[in-house]
Write an enzyme that holds these catalytic residues in place. Sequence first.
Site, PDB file in Angstrom:
ATOM      1  N   LYS A 134      -0.471  -4.187  -3.339  1.00  0.00           N
ATOM      2  CA  LYS A 134      -1.797  -3.693  -2.923  1.00  0.00           C
ATOM      3  C   LYS A 134      -1.961  -2.269  -3.448  1.00  0.00           C
ATOM      4  O   LYS A 134      -1.420  -1.331  -2.892  1.00  0.00           O
ATOM      5  CB  LYS A 134      -1.948  -3.709  -1.405  1.00  0.00           C
ATOM      6  CG  LYS A 134      -3.298  -3.189  -0.924  1.00  0.00           C
ATOM      7  CD  LYS A 134      -3.397  -3.239   0.594  1.00  0.00           C
ATOM      8  CE  LYS A 134      -4.744  -2.716   1.076  1.00  0.00           C
ATOM      9  NZ  LYS A 134      -4.885  -1.259   0.889  1.00  0.00           N
TER      10      LYS A 134
ATOM     11  N   SER B 213       0.817  -1.209   0.000  1.00  0.00           N
ATOM     12  CA  SER B 213       0.000   0.000   0.000  1.00  0.00           C
ATOM     13  C   SER B 213       0.858   1.269   0.000  1.00  0.00           C
ATOM     14  O   SER B 213       1.578   1.529  -0.948  1.00  0.00           O
ATOM     15  CB  SER B 213      -0.960  -0.052   1.202  1.00  0.00           C
ATOM     16  OG  SER B 213      -1.907   0.977   1.158  1.00  0.00           O
TER      17      SER B 213
ATOM     18  N   ASP C 129      10.162   5.485  -9.755  1.00  0.00           N
ATOM     19  CA  ASP C 129       9.666   6.155 -10.962  1.00  0.00           C
ATOM     20  C   ASP C 129      10.306   7.524 -11.180  1.00  0.00           C
ATOM     21  O   ASP C 129      10.464   7.974 -12.319  1.00  0.00           O
ATOM     22  CB  ASP C 129       8.145   6.314 -10.891  1.00  0.00           C
ATOM     23  CG  ASP C 129       7.413   5.008 -11.144  1.00  0.00           C
ATOM     24  OD1 ASP C 129       8.090   4.013 -11.456  1.00  0.00           O
ATOM     25  OD2 ASP C 129       6.174   4.984 -11.027  1.00  0.00           O
TER      26      ASP C 129
END
Length: 543
Positions: free
Chosen positions: A309, A284, A295
């Site tokens: 998740k 999460s 990223d």
Amino acid sequence: MKKLLLIPILFITILLSAQNDFAIAKNVDIFVSILKELNAKYADEINPTDLVNKAIQGMLKSLDPYSVYYPESQIEDVKLMTAGQYGGIGALIQQHGKNVVIAEPYENSPAHKTGLRAGDIILKINGQNVHEKNSSEISTILRGQPGTTLNIEIERPTDGKKHAFAVKREDIKFPPVPFFGMLENNIGYIRLDQFTEKASSEVKEAFIQLKEKGMKYLILDLRNNGGGLLHEAVNIMNIFVDQNVKIAETKGKIPEQNHVFRTRNAVIDREIPVVVLVNETSASASEIVAGAFQDLDRGVIIGKKTFGKGLVQNIVPLSYNTSLKITVSKYYIPSGRCVQNIDYFNQDTLAGAPLIPDSLATAYKTKQGRIVYDKGGIEPDIITPDSIPSNILIALLLNNIIFDFSNNYAAKYDSILPAKQFKLSDAEYKQFADFAKSKNFEYQTETEELLKELKEIAQNEKYYPAIESIYNDMIQKIENEKSNDIYKFQNELSEYIANEIVARFYYQKGRIEHQLAIDPDVQTAMEVLLNAQRYKSILSGKK
């Protein structure tokens, strides 16, 4: 023309909404009718509240594992999820054979301050005998309104006596950052256990303190962090990236759930090299942070592939002090990928969902053009080897032998060396070996399991009489070797025992500090941080 097109679309929307409202009203009426009939006519007495709770949980279970109903009796669980706190005595408990024992009091908790110790067997709570209750049932009894008092009777195996304690419940707060400190070579370390309220402010404060102590590199440890509040993840990223940088985006069924989350404040340090540690239970919000670091090419990710998740839940207060945690959307990290591993919306399950092969994964690009994939979870830039415990360690843990020895050790001494310095001497390890052997514990090795299978196959194929003597000889030699396992695996066992003893004197902070010196993932992280060329090549995609 556009206005004319909007009329039928609006009509269809209103019609569908009306149909849904009718379906809800109809089925609620049916449900209430059934409940009334059961209450009036069922052969035995029923508990309507229990039946309704089970019906609600069954309905939510058909959707996904994260949509959960919390009745009033579980209000402390809701506080724990959102604020990292609950009302209770502040101690871990565990099953120990037929008994439930104190596994570890939290430092400065009511349990700690009143004198409860690891190993204490819980006998009675407020005069009620609890020896037949399991750890889950006793945990429920121990939690409750802060300020209320529990009278707890225990038996202490280390002195063979019974003791009584009056323990006043308090708000037990789990610090999001249980430990931070300086390692060698100006490397700072921050352990983040959960994304509860104030998680970002605690990380920021730890970061600033470490900078003041000369930190030039950082290890951010998100291993075993199951997540929490999304905005806390965004705020943590704001320590490392500029203002107005996109960190996550949520997309749901209704427009109100669609949001873009950007950093809002000035960056604290955009240059410091960072390694983020993750593993299979990092989930999460942990994946938002790890994914954003990856990223945005802002840090190197080391460890194991994360849980996967990518669903967002909101907690909705309901009537009668109940709550509903409901999945409202999916989240997407800066490259545009979603880390969700299981498509619950299409009724995949953890058992039945297929793994995503490389050929079917969608490729995305990081800020500097590295290729990353949406294979469910965050794949680390460096995957570390699995650390598989020996069979004897598993057996010693399952039989609570290390736990009991550590309690006996702690009862003999008032203090030990500082956490990161403490080690078990050879003489102390021999004491442990003698203690363990006196318990006559047993365990099966994988070799023994395979030999049993071989014996069954040989018997079925009528070969066993020809190899029986060889088989028995092999079994005997394995038994002889196993008798020496406690010394063969001395390094592994000694480190684990020392860590358990450290926890008796220095609690969770001490346990973490002691582990750092022998943690292979931390060692890998330090090597990467101190090799500037390798660090930069990983972020540029040239590793």
